[in-house]
Design a protein around this motif. Structure first.
Motif, PDB file in Angstrom:
ATOM      1  N   GLU A 519       0.839  -1.186   0.000  1.00  0.00           N
ATOM      2  CA  GLU A 519       0.000   0.000   0.000  1.00  0.00           C
ATOM      3  C   GLU A 519       0.875   1.236   0.000  1.00  0.00           C
ATOM      4  N   SER A 520       0.301   2.355  -0.404  1.00  0.00           N
ATOM      5  CA  SER A 520       1.015   3.619  -0.424  1.00  0.00           C
ATOM      6  C   SER A 520       0.068   4.737  -0.023  1.00  0.00           C
ATOM      7  N   SER A 521       0.586   5.697   0.748  1.00  0.00           N
ATOM      8  CA  SER A 521      -0.173   6.894   1.095  1.00  0.00           C
ATOM      9  C   SER A 521       0.173   8.057   0.180  1.00  0.00           C
ATOM     10  N   GLN A 522       1.010   7.807  -0.824  1.00  0.00           N
ATOM     11  CA  GLN A 522       1.327   8.831  -1.813  1.00  0.00           C
ATOM     12  C   GLN A 522       0.035   9.309  -2.473  1.00  0.00           C
ATOM     13  N   ARG A 523      -0.155  10.616  -2.568  1.00  0.00           N
ATOM     14  CA  ARG A 523      -1.351  11.129  -3.212  1.00  0.00           C
ATOM     15  C   ARG A 523      -1.323  10.779  -4.694  1.00  0.00           C
ATOM     16  N   SER A 524      -2.382  10.155  -5.138  1.00  0.00           N
ATOM     17  CA  SER A 524      -2.526   9.819  -6.553  1.00  0.00           C
ATOM     18  C   SER A 524      -3.843  10.384  -7.043  1.00  0.00           C
ATOM     19  N   HIS A 525      -3.983  10.422  -8.345  1.00  0.00           N
ATOM     20  CA  HIS A 525      -5.193  10.951  -8.944  1.00  0.00           C
ATOM     21  C   HIS A 525      -5.808   9.923  -9.883  1.00  0.00           C
ATOM     22  N   ILE A 526      -7.070  10.071 -10.095  1.00  0.00           N
ATOM     23  CA  ILE A 526      -7.791   9.136 -10.966  1.00  0.00           C
ATOM     24  C   ILE A 526      -7.210   9.140 -12.374  1.00  0.00           C
ATOM     25  N   THR A 527      -6.609  10.270 -12.759  1.00  0.00           N
ATOM     26  CA  THR A 527      -6.019  10.378 -14.090  1.00  0.00           C
ATOM     27  C   THR A 527      -4.708   9.612 -14.212  1.00  0.00           C
ATOM     28  N   ASP A 528      -4.215   9.019 -13.113  1.00  0.00           N
ATOM     29  CA  ASP A 528      -2.973   8.238 -13.159  1.00  0.00           C
ATOM     30  C   ASP A 528      -3.197   6.789 -13.581  1.00  0.00           C
ATOM     31  N   ILE A 529      -4.448   6.359 -13.620  1.00  0.00           N
ATOM     32  CA  ILE A 529      -4.728   4.951 -13.940  1.00  0.00           C
ATOM     33  C   ILE A 529      -4.348   4.622 -15.379  1.00  0.00           C
ATOM     34  N   ALA A 530      -4.804   5.425 -16.326  1.00  0.00           N
ATOM     35  CA  ALA A 530      -4.543   5.122 -17.737  1.00  0.00           C
ATOM     36  C   ALA A 530      -3.055   5.128 -18.078  1.00  0.00           C
ATOM     37  N   PRO A 531      -2.265   6.138 -17.657  1.00  0.00           N
ATOM     38  CA  PRO A 531      -0.832   6.056 -17.971  1.00  0.00           C
ATOM     39  C   PRO A 531      -0.119   4.902 -17.279  1.00  0.00           C
ATOM     40  N   SER A 532      -0.621   4.491 -16.106  1.00  0.00           N
ATOM     41  CA  SER A 532      -0.035   3.315 -15.455  1.00  0.00           C
ATOM     42  C   SER A 532      -0.288   2.067 -16.289  1.00  0.00           C
ATOM     43  N   LEU A 533      -1.492   1.928 -16.800  1.00  0.00           N
ATOM     44  CA  LEU A 533      -1.797   0.795 -17.667  1.00  0.00           C
ATOM     45  C   LEU A 533      -0.953   0.836 -18.940  1.00  0.00           C
ATOM     46  N   ALA A 534      -0.793   2.025 -19.507  1.00  0.00           N
ATOM     47  CA  ALA A 534       0.021   2.150 -20.713  1.00  0.00           C
ATOM     48  C   ALA A 534       1.455   1.698 -20.449  1.00  0.00           C
ATOM     49  N   HIS A 535       1.980   2.032 -19.274  1.00  0.00           N
ATOM     50  CA  HIS A 535       3.338   1.635 -18.908  1.00  0.00           C
ATOM     51  C   HIS A 535       3.446   0.109 -18.846  1.00  0.00           C
ATOM     52  N   TRP A 536       2.486  -0.541 -18.209  1.00  0.00           N
ATOM     53  CA  TRP A 536       2.524  -1.998 -18.104  1.00  0.00           C
ATOM     54  C   TRP A 536       2.340  -2.679 -19.460  1.00  0.00           C
ATOM     55  N   LEU A 537       1.474  -2.134 -20.274  1.00  0.00           N
ATOM     56  CA  LEU A 537       1.152  -2.765 -21.556  1.00  0.00           C
ATOM     57  C   LEU A 537       2.121  -2.390 -22.663  1.00  0.00           C
ATOM     58  N   ASN A 538       3.062  -1.483 -22.354  1.00  0.00           N
ATOM     59  CA  ASN A 538       4.038  -1.018 -23.351  1.00  0.00           C
ATOM     60  C   ASN A 538       3.346  -0.414 -24.576  1.00  0.00           C
ATOM     61  N   ILE A 539       2.354   0.422 -24.313  1.00  0.00           N
ATOM     62  CA  ILE A 539       1.633   1.086 -25.399  1.00  0.00           C
ATOM     63  C   ILE A 539       1.599   2.589 -25.122  1.00  0.00           C
ATOM     64  N   GLN A 540       1.155   3.336 -26.106  1.00  0.00           N
ATOM     65  CA  GLN A 540       1.029   4.776 -25.950  1.00  0.00           C
ATOM     66  C   GLN A 540      -0.100   5.116 -24.972  1.00  0.00           C
ATOM     67  N   GLU A 541       0.125   6.122 -24.140  1.00  0.00           N
ATOM     68  CA  GLU A 541      -0.953   6.585 -23.267  1.00  0.00           C
ATOM     69  C   GLU A 541      -2.001   7.317 -24.110  1.00  0.00           C
ATOM     70  N   PRO A 542      -3.237   7.445 -23.610  1.00  0.00           N
ATOM     71  CA  PRO A 542      -4.274   8.173 -24.355  1.00  0.00           C
ATOM     72  C   PRO A 542      -3.804   9.574 -24.726  1.00  0.00           C
ATOM     73  N   ASN A 543      -4.312  10.095 -25.852  1.00  0.00           N
ATOM     74  CA  ASN A 543      -3.720  11.294 -26.434  1.00  0.00           C
ATOM     75  C   ASN A 543      -3.954  12.580 -25.647  1.00  0.00           C
ATOM     76  N   GLY A 544      -4.851  12.559 -24.664  1.00  0.00           N
ATOM     77  CA  GLY A 544      -5.042  13.747 -23.838  1.00  0.00           C
ATOM     78  C   GLY A 544      -4.508  13.604 -22.432  1.00  0.00           C
ATOM     79  N   THR A 545      -3.767  12.534 -22.174  1.00  0.00           N
ATOM     80  CA  THR A 545      -3.355  12.193 -20.812  1.00  0.00           C
ATOM     81  C   THR A 545      -2.598  13.325 -20.118  1.00  0.00           C
ATOM     82  N   THR A 546      -2.986  13.596 -18.889  1.00  0.00           N
ATOM     83  CA  THR A 546      -2.266  14.542 -18.042  1.00  0.00           C
ATOM     84  C   THR A 546      -1.797  13.889 -16.739  1.00  0.00           C
ATOM     85  N   GLY A 547      -2.123  12.621 -16.534  1.00  0.00           N
ATOM     86  CA  GLY A 547      -1.725  11.917 -15.325  1.00  0.00           C
ATOM     87  C   GLY A 547      -0.333  11.325 -15.441  1.00  0.00           C
ATOM     88  N   LYS A 548       0.104  10.654 -14.384  1.00  0.00           N
ATOM     89  CA  LYS A 548       1.437  10.057 -14.326  1.00  0.00           C
ATOM     90  C   LYS A 548       1.323   8.572 -14.022  1.00  0.00           C
TER      91      LYS A 548
END
Length: 556
Positions: A519-548
């Motif tokens: 677990e982590s108490s690091q503040r995260s945002h809902i917009t971080d889910i898609a770029p995290s998935l992109a990192h795991w799947l080795n694909i491009q993040e969605p074209n409007g992504t602002t998350g990490k």
């Protein structure tokens, strides 16, 4: 002088073996990096506050929420980073990795200045219903202007990945599945079936027709809704029959058992508002995975699954009710069944799962006031009526206001232009005027949003939810504990949409493929889910992504 002899053949052999070992390590590393989960399952629970994970902990089974927490990774400080916190924007933000300012879904509905009418977030009159004679299928993702992680998966695999969205709500299925999905299915209360639209196909697949022929909706509504456990064990909730709880039409008191066979009427819409809607959704999701052989191909497939019933139950009864607790205890069992199915179908090591929510929920103001906690409601209709009179006195008689929705005032730009009036001056006057109403914390004009930038606080959340040609002219934020009462007497149940923690703080659990327990108490945002998935799947993040991407924080 001492002489040293070197065994050059032995040294050469040692070096060759070392290079070979290192090469094998690098190859294994590359293989590990390129390996992919066979199936990604995104689970969104509609209206799930973060504290529900722990509030009902002692009554959860070991195989649902507890399993996800025990074997997966929990981001304990996960928030929405915009307002308004509604279902449409929530689902879109999860899957696009950005906020309404970029993806365009600024509410469940918004005012269309071109047509002079409200538009629904998934509305598409160019398509037709498939599986129904109603208009419930005239839906598509056409109003979402950025790609989703599911779109990017389709692009990365040259359309080989299967992407399917499943939810009782159309917007909970359509927006996550994205523009390029194989299918999105949602529930039509008029016939009790799962349907889709011609955006995806011309006819329901045989397996969907077979599922509909099982008439599960009718079966679930043919039984009363009673508590899963003896009602006296629901000590985490207020006692049954509270004045701030809503009623089903035909009920005299909001108490168990709720006699669904007598209350349901002539449609199947009531399935949405009871926990059995979650079970129905789970059964359909399992059938979709099996019938479409998801996860059995050479590339990763993606199921976007949203449980809608918690939102309907929560809106009617509020977060402190026995009904909401019972809904989550039953959802826990549905999740346990779903995880058990995936174990046997693909195995935990081949499935990557995330679970989150599209928004939280506020405590009912009357409940808070009964505990001497500051709270209240504003009457939006009264506010707008007073505003119109004020603007007439200030700028002359005209139809200055077009609409008020999502706590936003839409001014009539056509009238303002025809009278050669100053739009910014009217915005500023509107902002000043509404500030006098009880419960209003602050108001921000569209002009101020266009000329300024906020790094944090309420200003940032409003900015992230603002899109010029879809949002209003003045954005209003209510004080914590307050919400709009809609002028229908004392508010019942709950609502959501605010920038406060009870609406923004939602679960984010990762589980399965290569996910460490922790677990982590690091503040995260809902917009971080898609770029995290992109990192795991080795694909491009969605074209409007602002998350990490969040992988750096996922340590045991």
């Amino acid at each position: 002088m001492e002489r040293r002899f070197f065994n050059f053949p032995l040294i050469l052999l040692f070096l060759l073996l070392s290079f070979s070992t290192e090469a094998q390590k690098r190859n294994r590393s590359r293989k590990d990096q390129s390996s992919q989960p066979k199936l990604v399952v995104g689970i969104v629970v509609d209206q799930m506050r973060y504290d529900y994970l722990y509030r009902y902990w002692d009554k959860y089974s070991n195989d649902g929420f507890k399993r996800l927490l025990r074997e997966g990774f929990n981001f304990k400080n996960n928030h929405y980073n915009y307002v308004p916190t509604y279902t449409g924007p929530g689902h879109a933000s999860i899957y696009t990795g950005t906020t309404p300012a970029m993806h365009g879904i600024v509410g469940n509905d918004w005012y269309n200045r071109t047509t002079g009418k409200n538009i629904y977030c998934a509305e598409d009159k160019t398509v037709q219903s498939v599986g129904s004679t109603s208009t419930a299928g005239q839906m598509s993702p056409v109003n979402m202007i950025s790609t989703t992680i599911t779109d990017e998966l389709k692009l990365a695999t040259n359309q080989k990945s299967k992407v399917i969205g499943v939810s009782l709500k159309d917007r909970g299925s359509i927006l996550p599945a994205g523009h390029a999905a194989n299918a999105a299915y949602w529930f039509d209360g008029s016939n009790g079936n799962m349907i889709t639209s011609t955006y995806y196909m011309q006819e329901l697949p045989a397996w969907v027709q077979a599922f509909n022929n099982r008439k599960l909706a009718d079966q679930y509504l043919s039984q009363p809704w009673n508590t899963l456990l003896p009602i006296e064990q629901y000590t985490e909730s207020t006692a049954d029959d509270q004045p701030f709880e809503g009623l089903f039409a035909g009920e005299k008191k909001p108490v168990f058992p709720h006699n669904l066979p007598e209350l349901r009427g002539k449609t199947f819409d009531m399935l949405r508002a009871v926990p059995f809607g979650n079970t129905y959704t789970k059964e359909f999701a399992i059938e979709a995975i099996k019938a479409e052989n998801m996860g059995k191909g050479q590339v990763t497939d993606f199921l976007a699954l949203s449980f809608s019933s918690p939102d309907y139950v929560g809106h009617q009864y509020g977060p402190n009710s026995i009904e909401v607790e019972d809904n989550y205890l039953r959802l826990d069992k549905d999740l346990a069944d779903f995880l058990k199915f995936l174990d046997g179908y693909l195995g935990k090591e081949n499935v990557l799962i995330f679970l989150t929510a599209d928004h939280g929920a506020a405590h009912n103001p009357n409940y808070l006031k009964s505990l001497r906690i500051p709270a209240g409601t504003t009457a939006g209709g009264m506010m707008v009526d007073s505003l119109k009179k004020h603007l007439n006195q200030k700028f002359g008689t005209a139809d200055w206001v077009s609409s008020f929705m999502n706590q936003q005032v839409y001014l009539n730009h056509a009238v303002i232009e025809s009278k050669k009036a100053d739009l910014v001056a009217i915005q500023e006057e509107t902002a000043r005027f509404v500030q006098r109403f009880p419960g209003v914390l602050r108001s921000i004009t569209a002009d101020a949003l266009m000329r300024s930038h906020w790094e944090g606080g309420v200003g940032m959340l409003v900015e992230n939810g603002y899109m010029p040609y879809r949002s209003g002219d003045v954005m209003i934020t209510l004080q914590p504990g307050w919400y709009e009462g809609y002028g229908r007497g004392e508010p019942k149940g709950t609502t959501h949409g605010s920038p406060w923690g009870y609406d923004t703080h939602v679960p984010l659990l990762w589980y399965g493929w290569q996910i460490p327990a922790g677990e982590s108490s690091q503040r995260s945002h809902i917009t971080d889910i898609a770029p995290s998935l992109a990192h795991w799947l080795n694909i491009q993040e969605p074209n409007g992504t602002t998350g990490k991407a969040l992988q750096q924080y996922m340590q045991k």
